[in-house]
Each structure stands twice: as structure tokens, then as C-alpha cells.
Scaffold this motif. Structure first.
Motif, short mmCIF file in Angstrom:
data_model
loop_
_atom_site.label_atom_id
_atom_site.label_comp_id
_atom_site.label_asym_id
_atom_site.label_seq_id
_atom_site.Cartn_x
_atom_site.Cartn_y
_atom_site.Cartn_z
N ASN A 11 4.88 -5.37 5.65
CA ASN A 11 5.97 -6.06 6.33
C ASN A 11 7.28 -6.01 5.55
O ASN A 11 8.34 -5.80 6.13
CB ASN A 11 5.59 -7.53 6.59
N GLU A 12 7.19 -6.20 4.23
CA GLU A 12 8.39 -6.34 3.42
C GLU A 12 8.80 -5.05 2.71
O GLU A 12 9.95 -4.90 2.32
CB GLU A 12 8.19 -7.44 2.37
N GLY A 13 7.84 -4.14 2.53
CA GLY A 13 8.13 -2.95 1.74
C GLY A 13 8.23 -3.29 0.26
O GLY A 13 7.84 -4.38 -0.17
N TYR A 14 8.77 -2.39 -0.52
CA TYR A 14 8.92 -2.61 -1.96
C TYR A 14 10.00 -1.68 -2.49
O TYR A 14 10.41 -0.74 -1.81
CB TYR A 14 7.60 -2.39 -2.70
N SER A 15 10.42 -1.94 -3.70
CA SER A 15 11.49 -1.15 -4.31
C SER A 15 10.92 0.13 -4.92
O SER A 15 10.12 0.07 -5.86
CB SER A 15 12.19 -1.97 -5.40
N VAL A 16 11.33 1.26 -4.38
CA VAL A 16 10.90 2.54 -4.93
C VAL A 16 11.45 2.72 -6.35
O VAL A 16 10.79 3.27 -7.22
CB VAL A 16 11.35 3.69 -4.02
N THR A 17 12.65 2.22 -6.57
CA THR A 17 13.25 2.30 -7.91
C THR A 17 12.42 1.53 -8.93
O THR A 17 12.18 1.99 -10.05
CB THR A 17 14.69 1.75 -7.89
N LEU A 18 11.96 0.35 -8.53
CA LEU A 18 11.12 -0.46 -9.42
C LEU A 18 9.81 0.26 -9.72
O LEU A 18 9.34 0.26 -10.87
CB LEU A 18 10.82 -1.82 -8.77
N LEU A 19 9.21 0.89 -8.72
CA LEU A 19 7.99 1.64 -8.94
C LEU A 19 8.24 2.80 -9.89
O LEU A 19 7.46 3.04 -10.82
CB LEU A 19 7.44 2.16 -7.61
N ASN A 20 9.31 3.51 -9.70
CA ASN A 20 9.66 4.63 -10.57
C ASN A 20 9.82 4.15 -12.01
O ASN A 20 9.28 4.76 -12.94
CB ASN A 20 10.96 5.27 -10.07
N ASP A 21 10.56 3.06 -12.20
CA ASP A 21 10.75 2.51 -13.55
C ASP A 21 9.42 2.10 -14.16
O ASP A 21 9.17 2.32 -15.35
CB ASP A 21 11.69 1.31 -13.50
#
Length: 251
Positions: A107-117
């Protein structure tokens, strides 16, 4: 220098998680520090192969993406005894299997940048030699990130027309993202097929090297994700093929 290896398939049911787990364990058996991140957040499951009780998963990749913990705090040492004897290590960052938490991500998704970091920090904190990413089938933002940061993209497919079409699309995306190295693995090949003919046909069709052609394996089916095949059947011809594929992928 850490080598990042993403294992992907366009469709589900190809045996992607089993392949990822076996490749990671065989890489670790050579004395390497290896981690697996289960980014198949919508349908996680690789933790089952390592015998992890769902109740024992206190922190997961979801918790990191919601900034409840560092990604290293969501890692679990799942090193099999046989691998520890070889001075290797295997860490797993599982995704949550809780229905409510899966629904929240959807529903909310997530930060791809945060995952990458997080993936980059994980490599440093655990001093990894190899990072394996078990992706979600199909193409989405997580897949694009995995391809973009990978040193090796492993695409697993079956000898099936739908898989062929999906693999062609995935390869187009990988080329646009300049994936440094891409290899194919063909799984669940019927015994009536000649493996060398299948390998030649696929490599010619897609103009990509084939790291392995794996037949339908009764022992793998009987194992039913209750363990790591290469450890349960160390002398099986299937395991020999896994070792050969691993050598091509990690070097």
C-alpha cells in the motif's frame, strides 16, 4: 571489493530462491563472507530454506525500510556447520512474512534510495565478499535497482514460451541499465531434452551466456524447500552442476 549478484526471473515458479540459496552457500564454502537479501517483499520465502522459524524473525528488511533498525540489525547468521568448517559465513536479511506488514509495503511502497543505501552499508558492516539479492519476479522499481547496482545479473528461466518472452524484456532493460555481466540459467528442463541443445538454442536466441542447464530433479522436489540441496546431496550430479554454475557466476 564486494561483488553484488542479483538472481531474477520474469515469472514466478522458476526455482529462483532455491538457486540463490545454493549459489550463496557454494560461494561461502570457498571461505567467503556472503549475505542474501530477500527483496521479494510481496512473497518472501528464502528463509524457509535455511530452517528459520518465522516466529524467530524479530527484525526484517521491512523494519529497515520503515527505519526501525539498521539493515545489519535485520541480518541473521544462518551459516550451516559445513560452511563454518570452511571458514565461510552466510547471513540472511529476510523480508517479513506477516500479512499485515506485506500489505503495508504494497500500500505504502518504500524508498528505493533507502534500500540502495542499506545494501551498500550492509556490504561494509558485514565485510562481505558477495551480496546475493533474491528479487521479486517481473519488473518493478526494486528490480530496476537490483539490476542497476549489480555486478552480475543472473536470469533464471524455464524452457517455456512465456518465460522466453519475459526474459527478452528483462534483457532489454538490463542492457539499457548497462548491467556489467548477465548470464542465464535454465531450470526444470525435461529429461527428454538434450541439455547441450537447450543451452545452444537459448544462448543463440538471447546472445547471452548460459551458466547452467538444470533438469527436473526428483530429489529437489522431494526436499520441498526444507534444506539447501547442495548440502543435503553433496555428491549428486545436480550439485556438481550447481558448483560449475557458481564458478561461472562469482568469478
Amino acid at each position: 571489493m564486494v561483488k553484488v549478484i542479483s538472481v531474477h526471473s520474469f515469472r514466478g515458479g522458476t526455482g529462483k530462491s532455491n538457486l540463490t540459496a545454493n549459489l550463496a552457500v557454494l560461494a561461502a564454502s570457498q571461505g567467503n563472507r556472503v549475505a542474501i537479501v530477500d527483496t521479494d517483499i510481496q512473497s518472501p520465502g528464502i528463509h524457509v530454506l535455511f530452517g528459520m522459524d518465522e516466529q524467530a524473525i524479530q527484525r526484517s528488511l521491512n523494519d529497515y525500510l520503515w527505519e526501525r533498525c539498521t539493515i545489519a540489525e535485520a541480518s541473521y547468521d544462518v551459516t550451516p556447520p559445513e560452511i563454518a568448517q570452511s571458514n565461510g559465513s552466510v547471513y540472511l536479511i529476510p523480508s517479513s512474512i506477516k500479512a499485515g506488514e506485506i500489505a503495508r509495503i504494497l500500500n505504502e511502497g518504500y524508498s528505493v534510495t533507502l534500500l540502495n543505501d542499506g545494501l551498500r552499508n550492509l556490504c561494509k558492516e558485514l565485510q562481505l565478499s558477495y551480496l546475493f539479492i533474491d528479487t521479486h519476479p517481473g519488473l518493478n522499481k526494486e528490480t530496476l535497482l537490483s539490476v542497476a547496482i549489480s555486478d552480475v545479473l543472473v536470469i533464471i528461466l524455464r524452457p517455456d514460451r512465456q518465460d522466453f518472452q519475459g526474459t527478452a524484456v528483462t534483457l532489454q532493460v538490463a542492457r539499457k541499465l548497462d548491467a556489467p555481466k548477465t548470464v542465464l540459467v535454465i531450470n526444470k528442463v525435461l529429461p527428454s531434452y538434450n541439455p547441450e541443445d537447450v543451452k545452444e538454442q537459448i544462448s543463440t536466441t538471447f546472445q547471452v551466456p548460459v551458466a547452467g542447464v538444470f533438469p527436473v530433479c526428483e530429489e529437489m522436489i522431494q526436499l520441498a524447500s526444507s534444506g539447501i540441496f547442495c548440502l543435503e546431496y553433496p555428491h549428486h550430479p545436480y550439485t556438481d552442476q550447481l558448483r560449475q554454475a557458481t564458478a561461472q557466476i562469482i568469478t
